[in-house]
Motif scaffolding. Structure first.
Motif, PDB file in Angstrom:
ATOM      1  N   ALA A  11       0.839  -1.201   0.000  1.00  0.00           N
ATOM      2  CA  ALA A  11       0.000   0.000   0.000  1.00  0.00           C
ATOM      3  C   ALA A  11       0.872   1.248   0.000  1.00  0.00           C
ATOM      4  O   ALA A  11       1.927   1.295   0.649  1.00  0.00           O
ATOM      5  CB  ALA A  11      -0.913  -0.004   1.215  1.00  0.00           C
ATOM      6  N   THR A  12       0.445   2.260  -0.728  1.00  0.00           N
ATOM      7  CA  THR A  12       1.185   3.524  -0.779  1.00  0.00           C
ATOM      8  C   THR A  12       0.450   4.650  -0.057  1.00  0.00           C
ATOM      9  O   THR A  12       0.928   5.786  -0.039  1.00  0.00           O
ATOM     10  CB  THR A  12       1.423   3.947  -2.246  1.00  0.00           C
ATOM     11  N   GLU A  13      -0.711   4.344   0.516  1.00  0.00           N
ATOM     12  CA  GLU A  13      -1.497   5.343   1.224  1.00  0.00           C
ATOM     13  C   GLU A  13      -1.921   4.803   2.585  1.00  0.00           C
ATOM     14  O   GLU A  13      -2.220   3.614   2.721  1.00  0.00           O
ATOM     15  CB  GLU A  13      -2.735   5.734   0.409  1.00  0.00           C
ATOM     16  N   GLU A  22      -2.295  12.935  -0.714  1.00  0.00           N
ATOM     17  CA  GLU A  22      -2.026  14.162  -1.464  1.00  0.00           C
ATOM     18  C   GLU A  22      -0.829  14.006  -2.399  1.00  0.00           C
ATOM     19  O   GLU A  22      -0.824  14.548  -3.505  1.00  0.00           O
ATOM     20  CB  GLU A  22      -1.764  15.310  -0.481  1.00  0.00           C
ATOM     21  N   ARG A  23       0.183  13.284  -1.942  1.00  0.00           N
ATOM     22  CA  ARG A  23       1.407  13.109  -2.727  1.00  0.00           C
ATOM     23  C   ARG A  23       1.501  11.655  -3.170  1.00  0.00           C
ATOM     24  O   ARG A  23       2.072  10.810  -2.483  1.00  0.00           O
ATOM     25  CB  ARG A  23       2.631  13.505  -1.904  1.00  0.00           C
ATOM     26  N   GLU A  24       0.955  11.385  -4.321  1.00  0.00           N
ATOM     27  CA  GLU A  24       0.863  10.015  -4.808  1.00  0.00           C
ATOM     28  C   GLU A  24       2.192   9.521  -5.380  1.00  0.00           C
ATOM     29  O   GLU A  24       2.985  10.303  -5.907  1.00  0.00           O
ATOM     30  CB  GLU A  24      -0.221   9.916  -5.892  1.00  0.00           C
ATOM     31  N   LYS A 159       3.984  13.238  -7.381  1.00  0.00           N
ATOM     32  CA  LYS A 159       3.555  13.910  -6.155  1.00  0.00           C
ATOM     33  C   LYS A 159       3.104  15.345  -6.380  1.00  0.00           C
ATOM     34  O   LYS A 159       2.150  15.814  -5.749  1.00  0.00           O
ATOM     35  CB  LYS A 159       4.692  13.911  -5.127  1.00  0.00           C
ATOM     36  N   TYR A 160       3.778  16.052  -7.293  1.00  0.00           N
ATOM     37  CA  TYR A 160       3.587  17.503  -7.337  1.00  0.00           C
ATOM     38  C   TYR A 160       3.074  18.057  -8.663  1.00  0.00           C
ATOM     39  O   TYR A 160       2.618  19.201  -8.707  1.00  0.00           O
ATOM     40  CB  TYR A 160       4.897  18.201  -6.965  1.00  0.00           C
ATOM     41  N   ALA A 161       3.146  17.300  -9.749  1.00  0.00           N
ATOM     42  CA  ALA A 161       2.687  17.808 -11.047  1.00  0.00           C
ATOM     43  C   ALA A 161       1.174  17.643 -11.148  1.00  0.00           C
ATOM     44  O   ALA A 161       0.680  16.585 -11.517  1.00  0.00           O
ATOM     45  CB  ALA A 161       3.391  17.074 -12.180  1.00  0.00           C
ATOM     46  N   ARG A 162       0.437  18.683 -10.807  1.00  0.00           N
ATOM     47  CA  ARG A 162      -1.031  18.638 -10.797  1.00  0.00           C
ATOM     48  C   ARG A 162      -1.642  19.137 -12.102  1.00  0.00           C
ATOM     49  O   ARG A 162      -2.672  18.658 -12.538  1.00  0.00           O
ATOM     50  CB  ARG A 162      -1.574  19.483  -9.638  1.00  0.00           C
ATOM     51  N   THR A 163      -0.990  20.137 -12.712  1.00  0.00           N
ATOM     52  CA  THR A 163      -1.548  20.738 -13.929  1.00  0.00           C
ATOM     53  C   THR A 163      -1.348  19.823 -15.127  1.00  0.00           C
ATOM     54  O   THR A 163      -2.286  19.569 -15.886  1.00  0.00           O
ATOM     55  CB  THR A 163      -0.868  22.094 -14.197  1.00  0.00           C
ATOM     56  N   MET A 164      -0.130  19.325 -15.298  1.00  0.00           N
ATOM     57  CA  MET A 164       0.201  18.368 -16.346  1.00  0.00           C
ATOM     58  C   MET A 164       1.105  17.299 -15.736  1.00  0.00           C
ATOM     59  O   MET A 164       1.960  17.633 -14.902  1.00  0.00           O
ATOM     60  CB  MET A 164       0.891  19.054 -17.530  1.00  0.00           C
ATOM     61  N   PRO A 165       0.966  16.039 -16.134  1.00  0.00           N
ATOM     62  CA  PRO A 165       1.715  14.971 -15.463  1.00  0.00           C
ATOM     63  C   PRO A 165       3.220  15.003 -15.687  1.00  0.00           C
ATOM     64  O   PRO A 165       3.969  14.429 -14.889  1.00  0.00           O
ATOM     65  CB  PRO A 165       1.110  13.692 -16.061  1.00  0.00           C
ATOM     66  N   ASP A 166       3.667  15.669 -16.747  1.00  0.00           N
ATOM     67  CA  ASP A 166       5.102  15.675 -17.042  1.00  0.00           C
ATOM     68  C   ASP A 166       5.701  17.083 -17.044  1.00  0.00           C
ATOM     69  O   ASP A 166       6.765  17.319 -17.625  1.00  0.00           O
ATOM     70  CB  ASP A 166       5.368  15.003 -18.392  1.00  0.00           C
ATOM     71  N   LYS A 167       5.029  18.006 -16.354  1.00  0.00           N
ATOM     72  CA  LYS A 167       5.551  19.371 -16.255  1.00  0.00           C
ATOM     73  C   LYS A 167       5.202  19.949 -14.895  1.00  0.00           C
ATOM     74  O   LYS A 167       4.216  19.555 -14.269  1.00  0.00           O
ATOM     75  CB  LYS A 167       4.964  20.268 -17.359  1.00  0.00           C
ATOM     76  N   LEU A 168       6.034  20.888 -14.440  1.00  0.00           N
ATOM     77  CA  LEU A 168       5.801  21.554 -13.164  1.00  0.00           C
ATOM     78  C   LEU A 168       5.622  23.052 -13.381  1.00  0.00           C
ATOM     79  O   LEU A 168       6.416  23.684 -14.087  1.00  0.00           O
ATOM     80  CB  LEU A 168       6.983  21.334 -12.219  1.00  0.00           C
ATOM     81  N   THR A 169       4.579  23.615 -12.779  1.00  0.00           N
ATOM     82  CA  THR A 169       4.443  25.064 -12.756  1.00  0.00           C
ATOM     83  C   THR A 169       5.377  25.617 -11.689  1.00  0.00           C
ATOM     84  O   THR A 169       5.938  24.873 -10.875  1.00  0.00           O
ATOM     85  CB  THR A 169       3.014  25.486 -12.424  1.00  0.00           C
TER      86      THR A 169
END
Length: 239
Positions: A11-13, A22-24, A159-169
């Motif tokens: 399990a990861t959660e 929150e951080r998958e 964990k942190y790329a919410r807008t796009m899966p392969d990019k970070l704002t």
């Protein structure tokens, strides 16, 4: 009962640890990336590039050493501030930014990498010992010997790329550096934000987002080679 135990074992959660929801983290990495948990000494792979950067020469250096080697202009294994400055200019930073960053980088990294106890007034960075300059509160993508951990790069984006899966704002980048903070590690807090901020300025796309491919190639130093070729008008290819 046995099946439940098996599910819990991977399990990861955890119900009472909301941050784990929150951080998958991904559980499918091995579909495209063999042994993502295995530290790589020579290559920086991800799920899209399981063998690392095509055409990039490792020269039998660790991935962390490769990251620094671009700035070793005379290939003597030592990076002086003027070499850092020249390298920063080559990849596109202006005179003032390059001067300030060269001073900050070499002053911060020099002493831990020196072969002896006495400091040097020239602030050299010895590539052979660059693993000794690794700081805390980072992403963990480099291990303490300078190897590359593919799973930790993937974790940054899952964990942190919410807008796009392969990019970070920029905001997601901030959240990531906040999430990686280790208690009382003031130097690491600032170092991580400085490093990721520099990378964001260097490699953000036209939409103001930092691509995963740029991040991966930063780790093995091939991003610097790419940027230098682009700035000199030579042909270069990202991806």
């Amino acid at each position: 009962m046995a099946a439940l135990k098996e599910r819990e074992a991977v399990a990861t959660e955890a119900r009472y640890a909301p941050v784990t929801f929150e951080r998958e983290v991904r559980d499918d990495l091995e579909v495209t990336l063999p042994k993502p948990y295995l530290a790589r000494a020579l290559a920086a792979p991800d799920t899209d590039h399981p063998n690392g950067t095509p055409g990039h020469k490792n020269d039998n250096m660790s991935v962390l050493q490769q990251h620094v080697a671009f700035f070793d202009l005379d290939d003597n294994g030592i990076v002086y501030p003027w070499e850092t400055y020249t390298g920063l200019r080559a990849i596109g930073f202006n005179v003032i930014a390059s001067l300030i960053l060269a001073i900050v980088i070499n002053v911060a990294l020099s002493y831990p990498t020196l072969p002896g106890w006495l400091p040097s007034p020239f602030f050299p960075v010895y590539i052979h010992n660059i693993h000794k300059a690794k700081h805390g509160s980072d992403s963990g993508t480099y291990d303490t010997e300078g190897r590359y951990m593919p799973v930790n790069l993937e974790n940054v984006f899952s964990k942190y790329a919410r807008t796009m899966p392969d990019k970070l704002t920029l905001g997601e980048l901030w959240d990531m550096t906040q999430g990686n903070r280790v208690a009382f590690d003031i130097f690491g807090w600032f170092a991580a934000k400085l490093e990721w901020g520099i990378l964001y300025i260097l490699a953000r796309d036209e939409n103001g987002m930092l691509p995963k491919e740029a991040v991966r190639r930063c780790f093995d130093g091939s991003l610097f080679e790419y940027c230098a070729k682009m700035n000199s008008g030579g042909e270069a290819k990202m991806g």
